[in-house]
Design a protein around this motif. Sequence first.
Motif, PDB file in Angstrom:
ATOM      1  N   LEU A  64       0.822  -1.215   0.000  1.00 19.92           N
ATOM      2  CA  LEU A  64       0.000   0.000   0.000  1.00 19.92           C
ATOM      3  C   LEU A  64       0.856   1.265   0.000  1.00 19.92           C
ATOM      4  N   HIS A  65       2.043   1.196   0.561  1.00 21.36           N
ATOM      5  CA  HIS A  65       2.952   2.352   0.535  1.00 21.36           C
ATOM      6  C   HIS A  65       3.394   2.670  -0.891  1.00 21.36           C
ATOM      7  N   GLU A  66       3.268   1.701  -1.787  1.00 23.08           N
ATOM      8  CA  GLU A  66       3.619   1.897  -3.192  1.00 23.08           C
ATOM      9  C   GLU A  66       2.392   2.078  -4.082  1.00 23.08           C
ATOM     10  N   ALA A  67       1.214   2.148  -3.487  1.00 26.05           N
ATOM     11  CA  ALA A  67      -0.019   2.267  -4.272  1.00 26.05           C
ATOM     12  C   ALA A  67      -0.073   3.605  -5.002  1.00 26.05           C
ATOM     13  N   THR A  68      -0.637   3.574  -6.186  1.00 27.15           N
ATOM     14  CA  THR A  68      -0.823   4.790  -6.977  1.00 27.15           C
ATOM     15  C   THR A  68      -2.317   5.014  -7.162  1.00 27.15           C
ATOM     16  N   ARG A  69      -2.655   6.212  -7.612  1.00 31.64           N
ATOM     17  CA  ARG A  69      -4.057   6.461  -7.970  1.00 31.64           C
ATOM     18  C   ARG A  69      -4.360   5.683  -9.237  1.00 31.64           C
ATOM     19  N   GLY A  70      -5.566   5.234  -9.347  1.00 29.29           N
ATOM     20  CA  GLY A  70      -5.935   4.489 -10.548  1.00 29.29           C
ATOM     21  C   GLY A  70      -6.972   3.442 -10.221  1.00 29.29           C
ATOM     22  N   SER A  71      -7.116   2.516 -11.136  1.00 27.55           N
ATOM     23  CA  SER A  71      -8.147   1.506 -10.964  1.00 27.55           C
ATOM     24  C   SER A  71      -7.757   0.524  -9.875  1.00 27.55           C
ATOM     25  N   THR A  73       8.742  -4.938 -17.002  1.00 29.42           N
ATOM     26  CA  THR A  73       8.451  -5.260 -18.398  1.00 29.42           C
ATOM     27  C   THR A  73       7.620  -4.131 -19.012  1.00 29.42           C
ATOM     28  N   PRO A  74       8.021  -3.631 -20.191  1.00 31.03           N
ATOM     29  CA  PRO A  74       7.247  -2.556 -20.839  1.00 31.03           C
ATOM     30  C   PRO A  74       5.781  -2.956 -21.040  1.00 31.03           C
ATOM     31  N   ASP A  75       4.912  -1.964 -20.995  1.00 33.41           N
ATOM     32  CA  ASP A  75       3.477  -2.133 -21.219  1.00 33.41           C
ATOM     33  C   ASP A  75       2.804  -3.061 -20.202  1.00 33.41           C
ATOM     34  N   THR A  76       3.347  -3.092 -18.985  1.00 35.75           N
ATOM     35  CA  THR A  76       2.701  -3.844 -17.910  1.00 35.75           C
ATOM     36  C   THR A  76       2.376  -2.888 -16.770  1.00 35.75           C
ATOM     37  N   VAL A  77       1.462  -3.297 -15.919  1.00 37.33           N
ATOM     38  CA  VAL A  77       1.096  -2.518 -14.746  1.00 37.33           C
ATOM     39  C   VAL A  77       1.493  -3.328 -13.513  1.00 37.33           C
ATOM     40  N   HIS A  78       2.082  -2.662 -12.530  1.00 36.80           N
ATOM     41  CA  HIS A  78       2.504  -3.295 -11.286  1.00 36.80           C
ATOM     42  C   HIS A  78       1.278  -3.377 -10.371  1.00 36.80           C
ATOM     43  N   VAL A  79       0.837  -4.579 -10.024  1.00 39.46           N
ATOM     44  CA  VAL A  79      -0.407  -4.749  -9.273  1.00 39.46           C
ATOM     45  C   VAL A  79      -0.183  -5.540  -7.992  1.00 39.46           C
ATOM     46  N   SER A  80      -1.135  -5.449  -7.097  1.00 37.65           N
ATOM     47  CA  SER A  80      -1.162  -6.235  -5.869  1.00 37.65           C
ATOM     48  C   SER A  80      -2.559  -6.824  -5.729  1.00 37.65           C
ATOM     49  N   VAL A  81      -2.637  -8.116  -5.520  1.00 39.61           N
ATOM     50  CA  VAL A  81      -3.927  -8.778  -5.317  1.00 39.61           C
ATOM     51  C   VAL A  81      -3.766  -9.765  -4.169  1.00 39.61           C
ATOM     52  N   THR A  82      -4.613  -9.640  -3.178  1.00 32.91           N
ATOM     53  CA  THR A  82      -4.643 -10.563  -2.048  1.00 32.91           C
ATOM     54  C   THR A  82      -6.099 -10.863  -1.756  1.00 32.91           C
ATOM     55  N   HIS A  83      -6.425 -12.115  -1.594  1.00 36.05           N
ATOM     56  CA  HIS A  83      -7.800 -12.422  -1.183  1.00 36.05           C
ATOM     57  C   HIS A  83      -7.807 -13.553  -0.161  1.00 36.05           C
ATOM     58  N   ASN A  84      -8.734 -13.458   0.732  1.00 35.61           N
ATOM     59  CA  ASN A  84      -9.009 -14.509   1.702  1.00 35.61           C
ATOM     60  C   ASN A  84     -10.512 -14.738   1.664  1.00 35.61           C
ATOM     61  N   ALA A  85     -10.906 -15.956   1.507  1.00 37.06           N
ATOM     62  CA  ALA A  85     -12.331 -16.292   1.491  1.00 37.06           C
ATOM     63  C   ALA A  85     -12.473 -17.631   2.192  1.00 37.06           C
ATOM     64  N   PHE A  86     -13.329 -17.688   3.185  1.00 34.47           N
ATOM     65  CA  PHE A  86     -13.485 -18.921   3.936  1.00 34.47           C
ATOM     66  C   PHE A  86     -14.860 -18.966   4.576  1.00 34.47           C
TER      67      PHE A  86
END
Length: 189
Positions: A110-117, A155-168
Amino acid sequence: MDETDPQAVARLRATAHPVRLRILSLLTAEAMSAAEVARALDLTHANASYHLRQLQDVGELVVESEEKIRGGVAKRYRYDATREVADRSSQVDDRIAYARANAMEVERRLHEATRGSGSSSDLEAWVPVETWHRALDLLHEASHLLHAAARPAGTPDTVHVSVTHNAFTMTGGLEGEAARWVPREEDER
């Protein structure tokens, strides 16, 4: 699955560490040696090697290749999140340790999060079992999609993302076989 399965417990404990979670994410996109992991994550070579061994010992990493370097052999490790592995359920205390490690990693990201989708959600609710299974299918599909498309950092033309999910499932509703979910096969999607 028996919640005291030693292999499942060992796997969960090995991944319940913030550095190891970062290593798994890093090695999703490309195979790397301990030296490369150390440089990418600003670790000592010995520390990177230790964590890689821990992950390999429980089957989370595969050795993709080996190359001779200065009289030694450097293994190149890779994490394939789409491969089938044993059920990862285990004791609640072990899952809590894993959740804490995940929370620390999400906070770092989250410290590296940017505005966007993006998307964020939290829910504790009672839903029909069919809805629960459909939601798990979608989460499973999204996870496989993103892991399969992961590219090396920068890598060019990529977006740096973070995804974490927990479902139980939680206590109080349907449990056991009545609520059991089995991932759909790829061709069923």
